[in-house]
Design an enzyme around this catalytic site. Structure first.
Site, PDB file in Angstrom:
ATOM      1  N   GLU A  77      -9.327 -16.365 -22.452  1.00 25.71           N
ATOM      2  CA  GLU A  77      -8.585 -17.062 -23.503  1.00 25.71           C
ATOM      3  C   GLU A  77      -7.093 -16.741 -23.490  1.00 25.71           C
ATOM      4  O   GLU A  77      -6.272 -17.592 -23.828  1.00 25.71           O
ATOM      5  CB  GLU A  77      -9.174 -16.724 -24.881  1.00 25.71           C
ATOM      6  CG  GLU A  77     -10.555 -17.296 -25.117  1.00 25.71           C
ATOM      7  CD  GLU A  77     -11.692 -16.370 -24.714  1.00 25.71           C
ATOM      8  OE1 GLU A  77     -12.861 -16.687 -24.993  1.00 25.71           O
ATOM      9  OE2 GLU A  77     -11.392 -15.305 -24.097  1.00 25.71           O
ATOM     10  N   PHE A 139     -22.040 -13.347 -37.044  1.00 27.20           N
ATOM     11  CA  PHE A 139     -21.875 -13.156 -35.601  1.00 27.20           C
ATOM     12  C   PHE A 139     -20.633 -13.913 -35.107  1.00 27.20           C
ATOM     13  O   PHE A 139     -20.440 -15.078 -35.412  1.00 27.20           O
ATOM     14  CB  PHE A 139     -23.122 -13.668 -34.862  1.00 27.20           C
ATOM     15  CG  PHE A 139     -23.009 -13.578 -33.368  1.00 27.20           C
ATOM     16  CD1 PHE A 139     -22.969 -12.352 -32.720  1.00 27.20           C
ATOM     17  CD2 PHE A 139     -22.930 -14.734 -32.601  1.00 27.20           C
ATOM     18  CE1 PHE A 139     -22.857 -12.275 -31.348  1.00 27.20           C
ATOM     19  CE2 PHE A 139     -22.826 -14.666 -31.215  1.00 27.20           C
ATOM     20  CZ  PHE A 139     -22.790 -13.436 -30.583  1.00 27.20           C
ATOM     21  N   GLN A 140     -19.788 -13.211 -34.367  1.00 25.66           N
ATOM     22  CA  GLN A 140     -18.545 -13.737 -33.809  1.00 25.66           C
ATOM     23  C   GLN A 140     -17.613 -14.288 -34.894  1.00 25.66           C
ATOM     24  O   GLN A 140     -16.910 -15.261 -34.683  1.00 25.66           O
ATOM     25  CB  GLN A 140     -18.818 -14.790 -32.727  1.00 25.66           C
ATOM     26  CG  GLN A 140     -19.394 -14.172 -31.457  1.00 25.66           C
ATOM     27  CD  GLN A 140     -19.375 -15.100 -30.267  1.00 25.66           C
ATOM     28  OE1 GLN A 140     -19.369 -16.316 -30.406  1.00 25.66           O
ATOM     29  NE2 GLN A 140     -19.376 -14.524 -29.065  1.00 25.66           N
ATOM     30  N   LYS A 189     -17.414 -24.423 -38.174  1.00 24.73           N
ATOM     31  CA  LYS A 189     -18.357 -25.171 -37.344  1.00 24.73           C
ATOM     32  C   LYS A 189     -18.991 -26.327 -38.110  1.00 24.73           C
ATOM     33  O   LYS A 189     -19.158 -27.426 -37.559  1.00 24.73           O
ATOM     34  CB  LYS A 189     -19.434 -24.222 -36.809  1.00 24.73           C
ATOM     35  CG  LYS A 189     -20.391 -24.890 -35.819  1.00 24.73           C
ATOM     36  CD  LYS A 189     -21.353 -23.887 -35.202  1.00 24.73           C
ATOM     37  CE  LYS A 189     -22.241 -24.562 -34.144  1.00 24.73           C
ATOM     38  NZ  LYS A 189     -23.155 -23.576 -33.499  1.00 24.73           N
ATOM     39  N   MET A 505       9.286  -0.998 -13.779  1.00 27.88           N
ATOM     40  CA  MET A 505      10.314  -0.721 -14.779  1.00 27.88           C
ATOM     41  C   MET A 505      10.040   0.607 -15.485  1.00 27.88           C
ATOM     42  O   MET A 505      10.965   1.365 -15.794  1.00 27.88           O
ATOM     43  CB  MET A 505      10.394  -1.855 -15.795  1.00 27.88           C
ATOM     44  CG  MET A 505      11.574  -1.729 -16.744  1.00 27.88           C
ATOM     45  SD  MET A 505      13.192  -1.805 -15.913  1.00 27.88           S
ATOM     46  CE  MET A 505      13.421  -3.581 -15.824  1.00 27.88           C
TER      47      MET A 505
END
Length: 618
Positions: A77, A139-140, A189, A505
């Site tokens: 993602e 969940f999630q 959802k 760096m």
């Protein structure tokens, strides 16, 4: 983003979408998910970078039937977010990414923060658990609106199907107007699954959101007077000029005034590097001439820039002799770090166009600036302290030379995306940027792993242009999985890995400030039994890794092969190309202003402090 840009409050009548509201369009009966995809089509989103999951899955079904929206399936993602940013920076359009709830959404936090810092128009669409389950630790589930509130221009939680269309329209409007920035749309959802009606265009309800674009005429006149009265003016140009599409107007203003122009890291290409009025990039690793010009100036005209710490160095010692004209679309930026003598709120394109007219009026009245002595100083500094590098004595590849030759051999109009670190600074110095939107990088957030997915997004948005990602071996190991996405989706980017076997760096700072104690910056080998970095085979083998992901891969270690290898990469356009350039590990980025110190302490090279002479301080 500052509250002045938030889509909150209720002081003003609501704006409406063009061509009226729902009554002017035919009404269709769709699911919320279908409404989402239709809305994306109507706002002109032609490319979406995403990764499906449970809560966003209802939206992926109608997406399959869309002939107007291309979906690119990423491998992580974070790659979707950076790709959307690269797409937006290259095309000037709003970038779009779409992921699921919970970890899918939280993996977008870094690219959203990155887009906020660099004012990139981005719409991130996330699935959310069903509305009845919100707040139950389902969940999630993650409160992505709460998580991203400090790093978005605005965000929405949508729990009703009928709200999807107007929310999408509002999100794109907010992201792309005023100071651009990321907007998050979190959709439950059950809202995606429910039935609703769809009509376009919808009515937008954004009370309190009215960005000021037209500058105040009195402030413009005051700025023009200061420009013609100044003896040592500098046009300090930031990324806002690029965002506003004001590069043509900038060139007119610069040539009309004859003032030197310095372009920040985010503004490279907004004014041609080769133009005689251009004195380079300012900041911690800016050119000596640009850094010193700001320090010695008696007037700084800041256009779409924000006086960030990387440009100013120690703030209370920055530009001690200068009056400040500060023009920005975001009023919260003006006076935030440096007080402005003439504050101007407005769109950079309109500000600069009005400044041109005001300066012309001053010239008509016989008021013209005399910058002859100023240019004598500037040219002397430019000749005495040019940005350059030494080739390694052992005959190994110089990273600066690699990057310089990539730029010189690249086709005209090539887009360059850089990661973060030494290679980013070398790419800013040793590639010539003559056109806007040809340099993409993570400036404000400094996000390692930006280059490969951003290059992918740029190439997806501008397929006719060559796109090079200039990456470090540290950055590359964060997001290289998106090369698989490129290979499978016919996105033939070219990647140069500037491989010095270290976090370059950080290693440079360890060299300069930590007595060469290289704690945990060696990348290509692990510690031996005594805890020291082991010598031997580099892990991973970037050539094998890239080939496994469907790329054409080459390794280059000999300077004699440099041009041949780059030409070979430029000739391959049917798949991604990766070149593993093994470069000298001790190369450093110069010039440099150490963090927390005054820009007066700029170092042209290690142990080389420029001498400007006592007479230049009066």
């Amino acid at each position: 983003m500052p509250m002045t840009e938030q889509a909150t409050g209720a002081q003003h009548p609501q704006p409406r979408a063009r061509n009226g509201g729902p009554s002017s369009a035919s009404v269709e009966h769709l699911t919320g998910a279908q409404s989402l995809i239709r809305s994306l089509e109507e706002v002109g989103a032609d490319t979406v970078f995403g990764l499906p999951g449970g809560c966003i899955l209802p939206a992926y079904d109608p997406l399959m039937d869309s002939t107007r929206v291309r979906h690119i399936l990423v491998r992580h993602e974070q790659g979707a977010g950076h790709a959307a940013t690269g797409y937006a920076q290259a095309t000037g359009k709003v970038g779009v990414c779409m992921v699921t709830s919970g970890p899918g959404a939280t993996n977008l936090v870094t690219p959203i923060a990155d887009a906020a810092m660099d004012s990139v128009p981005l719409v991130a669409i996330t699935g959310q658990v069903a509305s009845a389950a919100i707040g139950t630790d389902a969940f999630q589930e993650a409160d992505i609106c709460g998580i991203t509130m400090p790093i978005t221009k605005h965000n929405f939680l949508v729990t009703r199907a009928e709200d999807i269309a107007h929310t999408v329209a509002e999100a794109f409007h907010i992201a792309s107007t005023g100071r651009p920035g990321p907007v998050l749309v979190d959709i439950a959802k059950d809202a995606l699954q429910a039935k609703t009606t769809f009509s376009w265009p919808p009515t937008m309800d954004l009370p309190g959101y009215r960005p000021v674009t037209k500058p105040h005429a009195k402030q413009i006149r005051e700025a023009a007077k200061l420009i013609t009265q100044a003896k040592r003016p500098v046009l300090y140009v930031g990324g806002g000029v690029m965002k506003a599409g004001a590069t043509a107007e900038l060139k007119v203003l610069a040539e009309l005034t004859g003032a030197p122009v310095t372009t920040t890291l985010m503004a490279l290409g907004s004014f041609p590097d080769s133009h005689p009025l251009h004195v380079g990039m300012p900041g911690m690793h800016g050119s000596v001439t640009a850094v010193t010009a700001l320090q010695k100036a008696d007037l700084i005209v800041a256009l779409g820039a924000r006086f960030d710490d990387r440009v100013t160095g120690k703030l209370d010692s920055f530009a001690p002799y200068a009056k400040i004209v500060h023009a920005d679309i975001d009023p919260a930026e003006i006076g935030k770090n440096r007080a402005a003598d003439v504050p101007i709120v407005g769109d950079a394109r309109e500000v600069i166009a009005d400044l041109v007219q005001a300066v012309q009026a001053e010239h008509t009245e016989g008021n013209t600036g005399d910058y002859g002595a100023w240019w004598k100083d500037l040219n002397r500094w430019r000749e005495t302290y040019p940005v350059g590098y030494d080739l390694p004595e052992d005959g190994s590849l110089s990273p600066q030379q690699v990057i310089q030759r990539i730029g010189e051999l690249a086709p005209e109009g090539t887009i360059f995306a850089a990661g973060v670190g030494q290679h980013q600074m070398w790419a800013s110095h040793f590639i010539q940027y003559e056109q806007p939107a040809t340099w993409l990088n993570s400036g404000g957030a400094g996000t390692m792993g930006y280059a490969v997915p951003a290059a992918m997004g740029a190439k997806a948005g501008m397929p006719e242009r060559a796109v090079w990602a200039i990456d470090g071996d540290g950055c590359f190991q964060m997001t290289n999985q998106e090369l698989t996405t490129c290979a499978l989706n016919n996105i033939p980017i070219k990647v140069a890995i500037i491989n010095n076997g270290a976090l370059g760096m950080v290693r440079q700072w360890q060299t300069l400030f930590y007595n060469q104690r290289y704690s945990n910056t060696v990348l290509h080998s692990g510690p031996d039994a005594d805890g020291n970095a082991a010598k031997g085979t580099r892990v991973p083998d970037f050539v094998k890794l890239s080939e496994a992901m469907g790329c054409y891969a080459i390794r280059c270690e000999d300077p004699a092969d440099l041009d041949k290898v780059i030409a070979e990469a430029n000739a391959i356009n049917d798949r991604p190309v990766v070149i593993d350039f093994i470069v000298h590990e001790d190369a450093m980025v110069w010039p440099m202003v150490a963090a927390g110190t005054s820009n007066d302490e700029v170092m042209a090279a290690r142990g080389v402090r420029p001498d400007f002479g006592d007479n230049e301080d009066d």
